[in-house]
Every structure is written in structure tokens, then in C-alpha cells.
Design an enzyme around this catalytic site. Structure first.
Site, PDB file in Angstrom:
ATOM      1  N   CYS A 129      -7.884  -6.899   8.614  1.00  0.00           N
ATOM      2  CA  CYS A 129      -7.371  -6.547   9.944  1.00  0.00           C
ATOM      3  C   CYS A 129      -8.137  -7.235  11.078  1.00  0.00           C
ATOM      4  O   CYS A 129      -7.547  -7.518  12.135  1.00  0.00           O
ATOM      5  CB  CYS A 129      -7.382  -5.036  10.128  1.00  0.00           C
ATOM      6  N   HIS A 258      -8.584  -2.871  16.914  1.00  0.00           N
ATOM      7  CA  HIS A 258      -9.757  -3.736  16.902  1.00  0.00           C
ATOM      8  C   HIS A 258      -9.687  -4.688  18.100  1.00  0.00           C
ATOM      9  O   HIS A 258      -8.601  -5.151  18.479  1.00  0.00           O
ATOM     10  CB  HIS A 258      -9.774  -4.605  15.639  1.00  0.00           C
TER      11      HIS A 258
HETATM   12  N1  LIG Z   1      -7.327   0.734   7.828  1.00  0.00           N
HETATM   13  C1  LIG Z   1      -7.156  -0.515   8.206  1.00  0.00           C
HETATM   14  O1  LIG Z   1      -7.257  -0.874   9.397  1.00  0.00           O
HETATM   15  C2  LIG Z   1      -6.809  -1.571   7.193  1.00  0.00           C
HETATM   16  C3  LIG Z   1      -6.427  -2.805   7.661  1.00  0.00           C
HETATM   17  C4  LIG Z   1      -6.106  -3.821   6.763  1.00  0.00           C
HETATM   18  C5  LIG Z   1      -6.171  -3.567   5.422  1.00  0.00           C
HETATM   19  N2  LIG Z   1      -6.570  -2.329   4.966  1.00  0.00           N
HETATM   20  C6  LIG Z   1      -6.609  -2.131   3.535  1.00  0.00           C
HETATM   21  O2  LIG Z   1      -5.463  -1.354   3.158  1.00  0.00           O
HETATM   22  C7  LIG Z   1      -5.811  -0.533   2.038  1.00  0.00           C
HETATM   23  C8  LIG Z   1      -5.512   0.923   2.381  1.00  0.00           C
HETATM   24  O3  LIG Z   1      -6.377   1.297   3.457  1.00  0.00           O
HETATM   25  P1  LIG Z   1      -6.237   2.677   4.242  1.00  0.00           P
HETATM   26  O4  LIG Z   1      -7.049   2.465   5.466  1.00  0.00           O
HETATM   27  O5  LIG Z   1      -4.829   3.108   4.374  1.00  0.00           O
HETATM   28  O6  LIG Z   1      -6.987   3.683   3.221  1.00  0.00           O
HETATM   29  P2  LIG Z   1      -6.839   5.273   3.080  1.00  0.00           P
HETATM   30  O7  LIG Z   1      -6.431   5.890   4.354  1.00  0.00           O
HETATM   31  O8  LIG Z   1      -8.084   5.720   2.429  1.00  0.00           O
HETATM   32  O9  LIG Z   1      -5.608   5.441   2.040  1.00  0.00           O
HETATM   33  C9  LIG Z   1      -5.717   5.051   0.681  1.00  0.00           C
HETATM   34  C10 LIG Z   1      -4.377   5.231  -0.032  1.00  0.00           C
HETATM   35  O10 LIG Z   1      -4.530   4.750  -1.362  1.00  0.00           O
HETATM   36  C11 LIG Z   1      -4.123   5.775  -2.275  1.00  0.00           C
HETATM   37  N3  LIG Z   1      -4.938   5.691  -3.486  1.00  0.00           N
HETATM   38  C12 LIG Z   1      -6.287   5.704  -3.592  1.00  0.00           C
HETATM   39  N4  LIG Z   1      -6.666   5.618  -4.893  1.00  0.00           N
HETATM   40  C13 LIG Z   1      -5.517   5.554  -5.618  1.00  0.00           C
HETATM   41  C14 LIG Z   1      -5.225   5.474  -7.001  1.00  0.00           C
HETATM   42  N5  LIG Z   1      -6.200   5.422  -7.920  1.00  0.00           N
HETATM   43  N6  LIG Z   1      -3.936   5.431  -7.387  1.00  0.00           N
HETATM   44  C15 LIG Z   1      -2.935   5.474  -6.478  1.00  0.00           C
HETATM   45  N7  LIG Z   1      -3.141   5.573  -5.144  1.00  0.00           N
HETATM   46  C16 LIG Z   1      -4.417   5.601  -4.718  1.00  0.00           C
HETATM   47  C17 LIG Z   1      -4.353   7.064  -1.543  1.00  0.00           C
HETATM   48  O11 LIG Z   1      -3.534   8.055  -2.117  1.00  0.00           O
HETATM   49  P3  LIG Z   1      -3.957   9.612  -2.233  1.00  0.00           P
HETATM   50  O12 LIG Z   1      -3.324  10.305  -1.044  1.00  0.00           O
HETATM   51  O13 LIG Z   1      -3.308  10.028  -3.507  1.00  0.00           O
HETATM   52  O14 LIG Z   1      -5.429   9.681  -2.234  1.00  0.00           O
HETATM   53  C18 LIG Z   1      -3.899   6.674  -0.133  1.00  0.00           C
HETATM   54  O15 LIG Z   1      -2.488   6.729  -0.066  1.00  0.00           O
HETATM   55  C19 LIG Z   1      -7.269  -0.840   1.712  1.00  0.00           C
HETATM   56  O16 LIG Z   1      -7.352  -1.834   0.724  1.00  0.00           O
HETATM   57  C20 LIG Z   1      -7.806  -1.356   3.024  1.00  0.00           C
HETATM   58  O17 LIG Z   1      -8.924  -2.205   2.845  1.00  0.00           O
HETATM   59  C21 LIG Z   1      -6.860  -1.329   5.815  1.00  0.00           C
END
Ligand SMILES: NC(=O)c1ccc[n+]([C@@H]2O[C@H](COP(=O)([O-])OP(=O)(O)OC[C@H]3O[C@@H](n4cnc5c(N)ncnc54)[C@H](OP(=O)(O)O)[C@@H]3O)[C@@H](O)[C@H]2O)c1
Length: 351
Positions: A129, A258
């Protein structure tokens, strides 16, 4: 029948993805499947006015899926995106698992949309991001003036660390609000300790009323993983393997969006007016660049919106080939869910 799956639909990025899909006038999908871990399987979420039950991540969930969006931690994507691809889906991955794989394109539609068709592993990666927030602007300026070097300082929001980051900043702000904080930052730490918030944070220091010069994990020579991503991913997206890049990534107590202070050097002299003309012509960039009128980009201007907001454009004093600018982009939208969804729309159009 064109079927979309959103893996990680319950997280910070996945929830934003659903908001984006809800706001689209039309979508190319006849079915949208929501997928998460056992923690959330069975939950019911609303998507385009319909109740959709979240399914458990298992191989069969990808049967019949055309495009699978992965908004899950790196290790989950690393294991499951190839499973989705093996079952015939195009996997579009938001994690860091495949971004630097030479057989996986790293796509920002404004910069290198054509790359999405070149996917030997059936996987397309979405950039991180922080990098992504400046790519529409850097791509446009590079096409016109030839970018040679970038020096970047980021001001990154708590939601960059996912829902856990948002919850933590909210808890810290609640803990410090109403307290007499005195004049010392130590008082913030004391207020957090009193509220039982002295452990288990996704951040390495208090974030409320603070600034933390760290994001990601420790790499060689003191660099953070986030700083190296800005360098490596900028080179790959812009197609400039020898681009000189140096970044310092800093976490600030903003919930979402950001910001980046960018010092960009080009192969020839660039005036601020010439840069404004180029950036102002981009459909996904909004200029807020009138300091005399108190107009500049802030996270509050960009949050919840699709465009990146650019301002403070100056030709660097003493460096006529260099521009200084300030860019704000919603890290959950263009920085993650929106860019991923735009890639999915590009793929669906070619199916
Ligand atoms: N936040 C940002 O600004 C951003 C920007 C760019 C990229 N990203 C990337 O996008 C991804 C998601 O980030 P996020 O910020 O949305 O994280 P988050 O809020 O922690 O959400 C994680 C998601 O993944 C699911 N999950 C975790 N472990 C799992 C498993 N073993 N099997 C199936 N589902 C699973 C969770 O489901 P449950 O509800 O079941 O736990 C939840 O839906 C990451 O790789 C992050 O690096 C994030």
C-alpha cells in the site's frame, strides 16, 4: 457465469472490497463467494443487498471460480493462491507472497495494465500500500520526464497493520483521552499501562500521540521490510530496474490513508507547473496544491475516496531536475482493495 471469490472477506481490506463492490453500478460477477478462516466461517455478510454466508477456506471453495481475490496474510496466500490457480481461477493477491516473483506480474492499472495478461502462474500480485499510494503520480511523471531516483518518507496509517492495527489505535486513543498527559511522552506510556495496553500491540511503540519510525520486520543493515518493498516494488511496477530508491517508513496515529513526502529526480529539468499539468490530467489524481489558499493534501481529504491526492508540488531549490511533492492515498482503497478490484475487472473483461 463469472464467479468471484474474496478470500479474507472479513478483514480490513476484505471489508473495504465489499464496500467497493457494493458501490459499483454494475459488476461482471454472477456469484460472489466470501471466504475466511474457521474464526469467521458461517458469519453472514451483506453484498449488493444479499446475505452471503462466509465459507471456510478449503480447496473446493475455488471450484467454478473465475477470479479469486486474496486479502489474507502472506503465508495463507503463499499456500492457497496456487490452489486457486490450479483449480482454474486467476488469483489476484494482496499479500507480499508473490510480488517479487519474476513469473508474477505486479500491476497498477494506471501504469502497467497490460502486464495483467502475462501471468504464467495464474497469479497477479497487488503492490504494497505504501508503494501503491504514489504509483499513479510517479507513473505519469515518469512517462513525461523519465524518473531516475526517488527519496521517500512515509507517514503510514494504523490500518496498514490490518483490523488489529485499527483496533489498537482506537483502544490507545480511548486510554489517553480525558487524561492529563502533562508535557512528557512518558505520560502516554503510563496511560496505556494503566489501561492494560502495555503489551500485545501490532506496533513496536505507543502510537497514540506518537510517531514511530518503523513498519514491517528488520532486514539487513537496519532497513525495514516496508522500506525495501518501496524500493523493489517501485522498480518492478515502473519497469526501471536501476531506479535509485531510498525510503524511510514511519507510522503515525492516523486510522486510514498513507501519506508520502516524495523527492523525485528526473532525467531532465522539471518545473512545478509542468508537473501540475501532467498530474492534473490524470483521471485518478486530484490536485490540492494552493498553499496560499490553505490547500494541500491531508489524509482527511483522501480517506474513503478513490483518487490519490497530490500537492505541495515544488521544483527543488538547488536541484532543477527534482520535484518535491506530498501524496495521500487511502491505503485500504487504492492502496489495497480498489487496485485489486480494478485488476479483477481487467481480468474479467478478458475472460
Ligand atoms: N491493511 C492495508 O492497508 C493493506 C494494504 C495492502 C495490502 N495488505 C495486505 O492484505 C492482506 C490482508 O490485510 P488486512 O489488513 O485486511 O488484514 P486483517 O484485517 O488482519 O484481515 C485478515 C483476513 O484474512 C483472513 N485469514 C487469516 N488467516 C486465515 C486463514 N488461515 N485462512 C483463511 N482466512 C484467513 C481473516 O479471516 P478471519 O476473520 O477468519 O480471521 C481476515 O478475513 C495482508 O496480506 C496485508 O499485508 C493490507
Amino acid at each position: 457465469m463469472t464467479v468471484l471469490a474474496i478470500v479474507g472477506a472479513t478483514g480490513a481490506v476484505g471489508s473495504t472490497m465489499i464496500e467497493i463492490i457494493d458501490a459499483r453500478e454494475t459488476v461482471p460477477w454472477s456469484e460472489i463467494r466470501l471466504v475466511a478462516s474457521a474464526r469467521s466461517a458461517g458469519k453472514v455478510l451483506r453484498v449488493r443487498g444479499e446475505d452471503v454466508t462466509v465459507r471456510l477456506l478449503e480447496p473446493e471453495v475455488f471450484d467454478g471460480v473465475d477470479v479469486a481475490l486474496f486479502d489474507v496474510p502472506d503465508e495463507v496466500s503463499a499456500e492457497w493462491a496456487p490452489v486457486a490457480a490450479a483449480r482454474g481461477a486467476v488469483a489476484v493477491d494482496n499479500s507480499g507472497a508473490f510480488r517479487m516473483d519474476p513469473d508474477v506480474p505486479l500491476v497498477v492499472p494506471e501504469v502497467n495494465a497490460d502486464e495483467a495478461a502475462n501471468r504464467p502462474k495464474g497469479i497477479i500480485a497487488n503492490p504494497n500500500c505504501t508503494t501503491l499510494s504514489m504509483m499513479a503520480a510517479m507513473g505519469a511523471l515518469h512517462r513525461e520526464f523519465g524518473l531516475t531516483a526517488l527519496v521517500v518518507s512515509s507517514y503510514q496509517a494504523a490500518s496498514g497493520a490490518g483490523q488489529g492495527g485499527i483496533d489498537r489505535l482506537q483502544a490507545e486513543i480511548t486510554a489517553v483521552s480525558g487524561k492529563d498527559l502533562g508535557s512528557r511522552s512518558g505520560d502516554v506510556a503510563a496511560a496505556l499501562a494503566e489501561a492494560g495496553l502495555d503489551a500485545d500491540s501490532p506496533f513496536p511503540a505507543p502510537l497514540a500521540l506518537n510517531v514511530v519510525p518503523w513498519a514491517g520486520s528488520l532486514k539487513d543493515d537496519g532497513w525495514s521490510s516496508e522500506e525495501l518493498k518501496v524500493r523493489n516494488e517501485s522498480r518492478k511496477i515502473l519497469g526501471i530496474p536501476d531506479l535509485k530508491v531510498s525510503a524511510t517508513c514511519v507510522r503515525v496515529p492516523v486510522v486510514t490513508t498513507h501519506s508520502l513526502a516524495v523527492h523525485a529526480t528526473f532525467s531532465r529539468e522539471v518545473t512545478a507547473d509542468a508537473a501540475r499539468k501532467v498530474l492534473g490530467a490524470q483521471p485518478t489524481i486530484v490536485l490540492r496544491d494552493d498553499p496560499a489558499a490553505g490547500e494541500w493534501p491531508t489524509p482527511a481529504d483522501a480517506v474513503g475516496g478513490d483518487p490519490t491526492v497530490v500537492g505541495r508540488i515544488r521544483q527543488a531549490l538547488d536541484f532543477p531536475d527534482t520535484l518535491e511533492l506530498f501524496v495521500c492515498g487511502d491505503n485500504l482503497r487504492k492502496g489495497a482493495a480498489l487496485n485489486t478490484y480494478e485488476i479483477a475487472e481487467t481480468v474479467a473483461a478478458g475472460l
